[in-house]
Each structure stands twice: as C-alpha cells, then as structure tokens.
Design a protein around this motif. Structure first.
Motif, mmCIF file in Angstrom:
data_model
loop_
_atom_site.group_PDB
_atom_site.id
_atom_site.type_symbol
_atom_site.label_atom_id
_atom_site.label_comp_id
_atom_site.label_asym_id
_atom_site.label_seq_id
_atom_site.Cartn_x
_atom_site.Cartn_y
_atom_site.Cartn_z
ATOM 1 N N PHE A 1 0.815 -1.226 0.000
ATOM 2 C CA PHE A 1 0.000 0.000 0.000
ATOM 3 C C PHE A 1 0.846 1.272 0.000
ATOM 4 O O PHE A 1 0.316 2.360 -0.231
ATOM 5 N N LEU A 2 2.129 1.167 0.267
ATOM 6 C CA LEU A 2 2.969 2.372 0.346
ATOM 7 C C LEU A 2 3.040 3.063 -1.014
ATOM 8 O O LEU A 2 3.298 2.425 -2.033
ATOM 9 N N GLU B 1 9.099 15.618 8.936
ATOM 10 C CA GLU B 1 10.412 15.301 8.383
ATOM 11 C C GLU B 1 10.575 13.799 8.137
ATOM 12 O O GLU B 1 11.482 13.373 7.430
ATOM 13 N N ASP B 2 9.687 12.999 8.715
ATOM 14 C CA ASP B 2 9.793 11.534 8.593
ATOM 15 C C ASP B 2 8.847 11.060 7.481
ATOM 16 O O ASP B 2 7.698 10.709 7.714
ATOM 17 N N MET B 3 9.369 11.074 6.247
ATOM 18 C CA MET B 3 8.535 10.742 5.094
ATOM 19 C C MET B 3 8.026 9.307 5.161
ATOM 20 O O MET B 3 6.885 9.006 4.776
ATOM 21 N N ASN B 4 8.860 8.389 5.662
ATOM 22 C CA ASN B 4 8.452 6.988 5.745
ATOM 23 C C ASN B 4 7.268 6.821 6.695
ATOM 24 O O ASN B 4 6.310 6.085 6.404
ATOM 25 N N ALA B 5 7.290 7.555 7.829
ATOM 26 C CA ALA B 5 6.175 7.485 8.789
ATOM 27 C C ALA B 5 4.899 8.047 8.171
ATOM 28 O O ALA B 5 3.794 7.517 8.395
ATOM 29 N N LEU B 6 5.035 9.110 7.379
ATOM 30 C CA LEU B 6 3.860 9.676 6.698
ATOM 31 C C LEU B 6 3.255 8.679 5.711
ATOM 32 O O LEU B 6 2.035 8.543 5.603
ATOM 33 N N LEU B 7 4.134 7.974 4.984
ATOM 34 C CA LEU B 7 3.647 6.997 4.002
ATOM 35 C C LEU B 7 2.998 5.801 4.687
ATOM 36 O O LEU B 7 2.010 5.256 4.192
ATOM 37 N N ILE B 8 3.542 5.379 5.826
ATOM 38 C CA ILE B 8 2.936 4.272 6.593
ATOM 39 C C ILE B 8 1.540 4.673 7.064
ATOM 40 O O ILE B 8 0.569 3.901 6.954
ATOM 41 N N LYS B 9 1.426 5.901 7.570
ATOM 42 C CA LYS B 9 0.115 6.367 8.031
ATOM 43 C C LYS B 9 -0.862 6.437 6.861
ATOM 44 O O LYS B 9 -2.033 6.047 6.988
ATOM 45 N N ASP B 10 -0.386 6.921 5.711
ATOM 46 C CA ASP B 10 -1.228 6.968 4.517
ATOM 47 C C ASP B 10 -1.728 5.562 4.159
ATOM 48 O O ASP B 10 -2.904 5.375 3.825
#
Length: 950
Positions: free
Chosen positions: A374-375, A442-451
């Motif tokens: 899903f990322l 600043e944490d793009m990976n965390a934003l994508l996980i939440k998305d």
C-alpha cells in the motif's frame, strides 16, 4: 481460372495493389474483388504466398485475400462457394510445407489454416492434426516452429466453438493428443532449462519460443478439452507440475538480463503458467480443489515472504494475488449457512481454505499488504502531485484490478478482510492505535505508513462499522490532521479527506457535518459550496460585471460546474441566467471561444431543466442551428459543443416541434465528416427516432438511407455498427414503417448474413436487425426473402435454410443478452412449420433456444422454478436515490418502448413451449419425436429442465 496462365496476371495485379499511388491501387483492388468469386483464384493465391522468392508485401497481400475468402466463400452454403474439389486441393497445399521464413506471414498462414479447421476439421480434414503432430517432431528448427505455431492456432480456434456437438469433437481431439502435447511441452521446457546457462541467446530464445507455444496448446486442451479433469491423471499431473516449473523459470530470471527479448519471452511464459491455473480455476472450480493448498502456498510464499525477492516482477505478483483472490471469493467453495445442505466438494474445498488461512498467515498477509504494497512510491507521489485526475482514473479504471498492482492489492485486501474480518479487525485496529497523534513532517516513511493504514481503514469501512468510533476518531485525530498545512503533509491531507468520504455513508453523525464543511472550505481555499442560492446569484452578478472575455469564460465554467453538480436543484435559481444568455451570445459574435463556453453552460442548463428546457427553444434551437451548420464559418469552433447541445436537447425534449425537426436538415453534410463528431451524429439520429419515429422517418428516411448506403461502402467497422444500430432502433420503435423506410439497406444486411460477415460485432448487429424483421414484420421478411432469392438465383426455401444455418453457426458473435433472446424468439417464430428446410434446421433452432434460455432464465431459490429475467412490467418503477440523476425524457421513452418490445414482454420459456406444442400438434406425436431425435440428448435434457411445470 487457369492456374498457369492466371498466376502471372494475378501476381501483377497484387503488385499494383501494394502501390502507394491511388491511381494504380484502386483499379487493382477492383480487379481483385471481381476475381474473389472466380474458381481457381485461391489456388493461384496459395501458389503466390508460398513462393518465398516473391516480394514480401505481395505475398502478405495474397495471404490476406486468401484469409478473407475463407470467411466469405468457404462454407458450402455461401453464394459463390468454393467447389469441394478446389477446397480439397487448397487444404492439401496449406499443410504441405511449414517453412515460411517471414514471421508475420507465418502467423497469418497459421490463422487462415485455423479458420479452415474451424469449418472442416475433423470431418472434411481428418489429416490436419496427424500432419501437425508429425511436423512438430522434425529436427528442422524453422519447420518445427511453424508447425507448432499452426498447431496452437488450430487448437485455440477449435476450443472456442460452443455448440455441444463441436465441444464433443474437441473433447475427442483433446483426449487423443493430450499425451503428445504434454511430452512435447516437457521436451521443449527441458531443452530451454538446459540451454539457459549456455550463454547462447539465440538458442535460448528459440527453445523458449517453442516452450511458450506448446504451453499455449496445453492451456487450451486442459481448460476446454476435458469433461472431468480431476479424474484424468495426466491433466492433474500437468497442473501439479506447474508449480515446480514456475520455480525453475523464476530462478532462470536471475541469469537472464532485465532488458532483452529473452527476458520478455520468459516473463510471458511465467505469466502463461499462472493463466493456466486461473483459467482452470474459473472453468473447473471443483476439479481445482486438489490444487488449492499448493496454489495458496506458492502464491503467498512468493508474494508475502522473502522467497520472491529478486525473482518476482509486477505482473507475476498481480497474477498470484488474483489466484489468491479467486480462491478466497469462489462461490463454489462457500458452504451454505446450514453446513449439512452443502455439496461435499464445497465442504472439502472450504476445509482446505480454513486450514491454510490460519491466524499467523492472515496476520502476515494483512501486514504485508498494508506496510509494503500500500505504500505510495516516489513515482506515484509525483503523478498524484502533477496529475491527480489521471492518477485517480488509473487507479479506478474498469478492470484495472486484474492487471495493475495497486488496484489489485486493494481488491485482495478488501476480499480477504471481508472473508476473515473477525481475525483481521484486531490487527488493523492495532496498526491504527500505533499511529495516534500528529506525525513528524520530516519523517517521510512514517507519513507513508500512516497513509497506507488510512487507506486500509477506508477500504474496510463497512467491516469496521462496529469496531471503530469514527465520530471520535474524526474529532480527535483526522480533523487536526486536515489542519496541518506543511507541504509534506499534502498526501496525508488528501488521504484523510478520501478516508472521510469512505466513512461518511457508513457512520458519521450529522451534527459533525458543519465541522467537516468548514474543513473542506479551507481545503478549497474559501470557495464556499454550501449555500447554493447565494453563490449562484453572486456568480451571475460577477458574470455581468466583468468585461474581459477570458474572465467571462472562467465564470461560465464555474457556473457550469455548479449546475452540473446540483442538477435539477438548480431550477429555482436560473431565471436570471436564462434571460441573460441570449444577450451574451449576441455580444460574443466575434469571440468563438466564449461562445463555446456558453454552449457548455447551455448543455448543463438543459440537463438541469429537463423537460422544462422546451421553454428555451426560441433561443436554443437557433444556437444549435448555427453551431452545427458546416456552411457557416463558426462551425469550426462550435461544432463539437453544438452537437452535444443538440443531443441533450433531444434527450430532454418532451415532444417534437416543427423547429426541432427542421434542424435535422443540417445532418446530411455532417455525416460526411470523418471525425469523432460522427458518433454524436448517430446518437442524435437515434434521439429523433426515439422522440418521434413516424414524423422523422417520413420526413428524412429517404435522404438518410442514401447517406447510409454511401457510408457503408467506406467507413470503419465501428461506423458500420453505428449505422446498423440506427436501423435496428428504427425497426424496434416502428416495426411497420421502419423496414419500409430502410428497405434499400436490408438486402445488404441479408447478404452479409448469408456470406458470413467476418467481423463479429457487425455480424451481431446484422442478426439483431434481421431478428427484428423476422419477428415483428413477417410479411416484409417474406418479400425480402423473395427479393434476395431472385438476386442469388436460389429457391426461397434454400436461401432461408442457408440463413438459419449461418445464424446458428454465428450465434457466438452475439454477446448482448437482449439480442441473444431476440435471435431465439425470431428463429422460433418460424415454427410450427411443415416446411422440410425449416425442419432440417430444427436442431439448430432448438440449440439457439436453449442457449437463450440459459442466458435469460434465473431460478427462484424459494420455489425452485425458473423465470425470464428480461420480462418487464409497468409496475417496475425504479426508485431514484438522491445520488442518482433523474431519468431524462428519452430514458422514459426507452422504458415505454421496452414495455412493448417482445424481448421484454414475451416469456422465452412460454414461447418455446407454445411453439414446440404447436409443432407437435402439426406433425403428430411420432413425427414430432422423430424431429426431436435430431437434437443432441444433452440439449434435450436441458430443455426439459427449463420447461418443467408446463
């Protein structure tokens, strides 16, 4: 045509027919057309395209003419049919040598051999399959490949035949050659696996090509050629062996480069393996039961564990996910609510599924889908930023879930979550719990996980209804996230608003809506879409105040969007705009682009006003007249929107008016345009037929018929279908006047049926038109048959028999259920009859009728009886929800038409029974039984099941 003397002349004309000079090309094409019906012409063509010393373009053209001739003249009932002697010579010549050096020509030859096989194999051509089998054994690489290519096309064509007698022939063929096909495939596969490490790319490609072709043959034999495949050890052995072969081929991908022909062929072969499994599962779900465990183990290991790393590719992952999805969703594997009532085979399959989908397995699949598949990728983020509409369309378009990775993963997630929601709900809730509060921008990976997690929660909204307090989550979590304005948060803001959209119809308190509206307004940068009257009034005032042409266009565009969005709710507020638009139209005489914007506004206005748009006719109709008149210079800019306005005006018109009828004078020159506009023109013509067929046809049919006759000579297949649909609609709306008005076109349609029109979509429409004439205007059909008998120099009965035979043979060309039922009704209308020709075709008529019953009959689960699902009544008034557009006046006319249409008013089941009963009374019991004995016993059994209770 003498073979020796004619060859030189035909070769010369074929050479001229490849010219780019139309002065040379046209006469050559005319001459070839005249030769099409000459005895010996196809023997000359065979000599030309098998002569490898001649020009490639000439040989290519010879193949095409030969192939087209098969469609038109190979059947014994076709006018100017080839003689049996010439066909015998041609069949022998086609399989004498498999040594065509040019790939494209070799493919065409293989296709034309398959076309002949469809008509003649095995009865008139018993030597074809044995010859192919011997030819694929030869050592010569070229001959072997060409024979294998032909073997595949022949198998594919024979597998596609659907009549029960043809299916039995294919079953017999498959049982006779299955062992050989298996050994051939294993041989080529082993050869490829041995050569793959040699580094000889040409040898690898050659053996891989043969592996692919032999696998294509096996796919058709396995899926379409075996009645009870689970009882056939060889078939099941092949299917079980696919998984090991897939592993070997996937490992081969490590040693083959990522960007060459070999890699492309390798991936195609891997995908073909998965297609065999998917097709077999689709056609034989219970026979697939022994393969369920292995299929799930294989797919899950390669898609959801490290086993697949470095060897899988996107299309393969999609196919594996589709395989998992089809097993999870398969209705054949779902037990009844009362287990005791379930089929034992269903219970066995269900047991295997339950044993596989344990808690750890389901948890891992769910987590990997969300946290890996899903990322959003960098490419997707860029596309979403630059072209959000394109990104959304790509995600949601049609059958994209079958072929594209992201839609496929989402569909698999939805299906698995629905099937195992009790197990997976706590898993997803836990993932939600870990994401409470704002995320570091600043944490793009965390934003994508939440998305990704929000995506999952939106997709599973209906399953999570009782587990998520969405109102609290909206206030405490989602609303604050919408208020984060950092640019990096943009993807997440978009996801949150999408997520709310998913839940709003599931669980969302009305008193929270003002908070949501406020958030949306902020996202829309203060464009308030809540208060319709105020907004519309202000926009109209702005339209009057601005002076720049571009600004007016922008305001009109916004007005159009609003009108389109609120549809009929706009009616109380448009009075001022309706009064102003004629003035604006006059002022914009020198500004064609502004006039285009006015036309667009009028289109949405007419749709919003519905039947009340008739009050606009004094302004509206002159605008349409000007915009669609090709003699007026502005039409260059206005035509496309003008035609669309004309169409919606017709669709919403409550009745015909003299002025609306008069505009049709613009149509004739429009049909001469070779552009996309012609498609809208056909819709307009249909609109007039639905609105007032009698007045319209009496006024314009003669001229329209002339235009259509000219069009049919030179337009594309799609264009032909559009013309024919107009004729079909005219016959449907007005069965008496329609055939008379379009009489000049009907002989062409009749001839197309008799000669076996090669394009399925055209043939389907031909049969739809003729079905209407035969069923609803018998006297006109008789006069047409008499006319055609004179033209073909045949007896009427003989010609009728030929037509019925072709109709039965080409029934598979018809895909629309309405037309399939129409065909059954039309052919049944010939009964009862003591005519020997009709009795000779009785078997075919019954086959078509039973196929039609399968199409339209649905079983009532409570009573166990069958009913015709196409029957309609005045009582069936569909309710229009708030989200749906109300029906147009044309929709209402079509509904009223359907209520008079035999397709929707006559029960096929009842009709079959009455016709058979009448035939029985005509012939007597003994004579009728003799007639029924000509019908396949399986078809008779199915017929009896449908007629239970009569």
């Amino acid at each position: 045509m003498d073979l020796n003397s004619a060859s030189t002349v035909v070769l010369q004309v074929l050479t001229q027919a490849t010219s780019q000079d139309t002065a040379v090309l046209k006469p050559a094409e005319e001459q070839l057309k005249q030769w099409e019906t000459q005895p010996g012409f196809y023997s000359v063509l065979l000599n030309i395209f098998t002569n490898h010393t001649l020009d490639i373009n000439v040989r290519w053209l010879a193949v095409l003419y030969f192939k087209n001739g098969i469609d038109r003249y190979w059947r014994r009932v076709a006018p100017h049919a080839l003689s049996e002697e010439e066909k015998s010579t041609l069949r022998a010549g086609l399989i004498t040598n498999f040594n065509e050096p040019i790939n494209q020509i070799a493919t065409q030859i293989a296709v034309l051999i398959a076309k002949v096989a469809r008509l003649d194999c095995p009865r008139q051509w018993p030597e074809l399959i044995p010859t192919l089998i011997e030819s694929v054994k030869v050592q010569d690489d070229l001959r072997q490949h060409r024979a294998l290519l032909t073997f595949y096309h022949v198998t594919k064509t024979l597998a596609s035949k659907r009549l029960s007698a043809d299916r039995k022939l294919f079953y017999d063929l498959a049982s006779g050659i299955y062992s050989f096909a298996c050994s051939l495939w294993n041989h080529h596969t082993d050869t490829f696996l041995q050569q793959v490490s040699s580094g000889n790319e040409a040898a690898v490609l050659s053996s891989l090509e043969r592996t692919l072709l032999s696998l294509k043959v096996l796919r058709k034999l396995t899926v379409n050629g075996v009645v009870e495949p689970h009882k056939n050890m060889e078939v099941m052995g092949f299917l079980h062996g696919i998984f090991e072969r897939l592993k070997q081929f996937l490992e081969c991908s490590r040693s083959i480069g990522t960007d060459n022909v070999c890699r492309d062929r390798l991936e195609k072969t891997i995908i073909l393996f998965t297609k065999v499994l998917l097709d077999f599962l689709d056609q034989h779900p219970f026979s697939f039961t022994p393969l369920i465990q292995r299929s799930l183990e294989f797919s899950v290991s390669y898609v959801f564990t490290e086993v697949g790393e470095g060897v899988t590719f996107e299309r393969f992952i999609v196919q594996c996910m589709n395989l998992i999805k089809m097993i999870v969703k398969n209705y054949a594997y779902k037990p009844s609510k009362n287990f005791e009532d379930s089929n034992p085979a269903t219970l066995e399959a269900h047991k295997i599924k339950m044993a596989f989908f344990t808690y750890p397995t389901l948890t891992e699949i769910c987590r990997r889908l969300v946290s890996h598949y899903f990322l959003l990728t960098e490419e997707e983020l860029t596309m979403w930023e630059e072209d959000p509409e394109g990104f959304t369309a790509e995600e949601t378009g049609g059958d994209s879930w079958k072929y594209s990775l992201r839609p496929c993963t989402e569909v698999l997630f939805i299906d698995i979550f629905h099937e195992y929601n009790q197990t997976l709900t706590p898993v997803l809730l836990e993932m939600m719990q870990t994401l409470q509060g704002p995320t570091n921008v600043e944490d793009m990976n965390a934003l994508l996980i939440k998305d990704a997690v929000y995506n999952a929660v939106g997709l599973a909204a209906y399953e999570l209804f009782d587990s998520v307090d969405f109102d609290q989550w909206f206030k405490n979590q989602l609303l604050p996230e919408l208020q984060v304005i950092h640019n990096r948060y943009k993807p997440l803001r978009r996801r949150v608003i999408w997520l709310i959209g998913q839940w709003i119809s599931v669980k969302f308190k009305s008193d929270l809506r003002p908070m949501l509206y406020e958030a949306i307004c902020n996202l829309l940068q203060d464009q308030d879409l809540v208060y319709l009257e105020t907004m519309f009034t202000l926009l109209f005032q702005l339209l009057q105040q601005v002076t720049e042409c571009d600004t007016k266009m922008h305001v009109l565009h916004v007005l159009s969007c609003v009108i389109e969005r609120v549809n009929v709710q706009i009616r109380p507020y448009v009075g001022c705009l309706v009064q102003y638009l004629p003035l604006l139209w006059k002022q914009s005489e020198e500004h064609n682009m502004l006039r285009c914007a006015i036309l667009t506004t009028l289109i949405h206005l007419v749709q919003g006003l519905g039947a009340d748009s008739k009050n606009l006719y004094p302004f509206l109709l002159p605008v349409i007249q000007l915009s669609t008149d090709v003699s007026q210079p502005p039409h260059v800019y206005l035509l496309e929107d003008g035609l669309e306005l004309w169409l919606v005006t017709l669709e919403n018109s409550p009745c015909i008016t003299p002025e609306l009828l008069r505009i049709f004078q613009n149509m004739s020159p429009l049909l001469e345009l070779s552009s996309e506009s012609v498609r809208t023109c056909f819709k307009i013509i249909n609109g007039y037929i639905f609105l007032s067929s009698t007045e319209f046809l009496q006024t314009y049919a003669v001229g329209l018929c002339q235009s259509f006759c000219e069009l049919l000579k030179e337009i594309t297949t799609d264009g032909q279908v559009q013309v024919l649909k107009v004729v079909e609609n005219a016959l449907k709306v007005n069965p008496v006047l329609g055939p008379q008005m379009f009489q000049p076109i009907l002989p062409c349609i009749f001839r197309g049926i008799i000669e076996g029109e090669r394009y399925p979509v055209v043939m389907s429409t031909y049969l739809g038109v003729m079905g209407r004439v035969l069923l609803q205007n018998t006297s006109f059909f008789s006069s047409l048959l008499n006319e055609m008998a004179h033209k073909f120099n045949q007896e009427m009965d003989q010609l009728l028999g030929n037509m019925i035979e072709m109709w039965v043979d080409r029934m598979d060309n018809i895909t629309q259920p309405e037309r399939r039922k129409l065909s059954a009704l039309a052919l049944l209308s010939l009964l009862p009859s003591d005519n020997s020709v009709i009795q000779d075709k009785f078997c075919g008529i019954i086959n078509i009728s039973v196929e039609g019953l399968h199409d339209v009959m649905t079983e009532d689960p409570e009573t166990g009886t069958y009913k015709d699902c196409m029957l309609m009544s005045h009582l069936e008034e569909p309710k229009v929800t708030e989200d749906e557009e109300p029906p147009t006046e044309q929709d209402k006319r079509k509904k009223m038409l359907a209520l008079k249409d035999p397709v929707h008013t006559v029960s096929l089941q009842q009709f079959v029974y009455e016709k058979l009963k009448a035939q029985q009374e005509l012939l007597g019991e003994q004579g009728f039984q003799s007639l029924m004995e000509t019908v396949d016993t399986e078809v008779v059994t199915q017929l009896q099941e449908f007629l239970q209770g009569f």
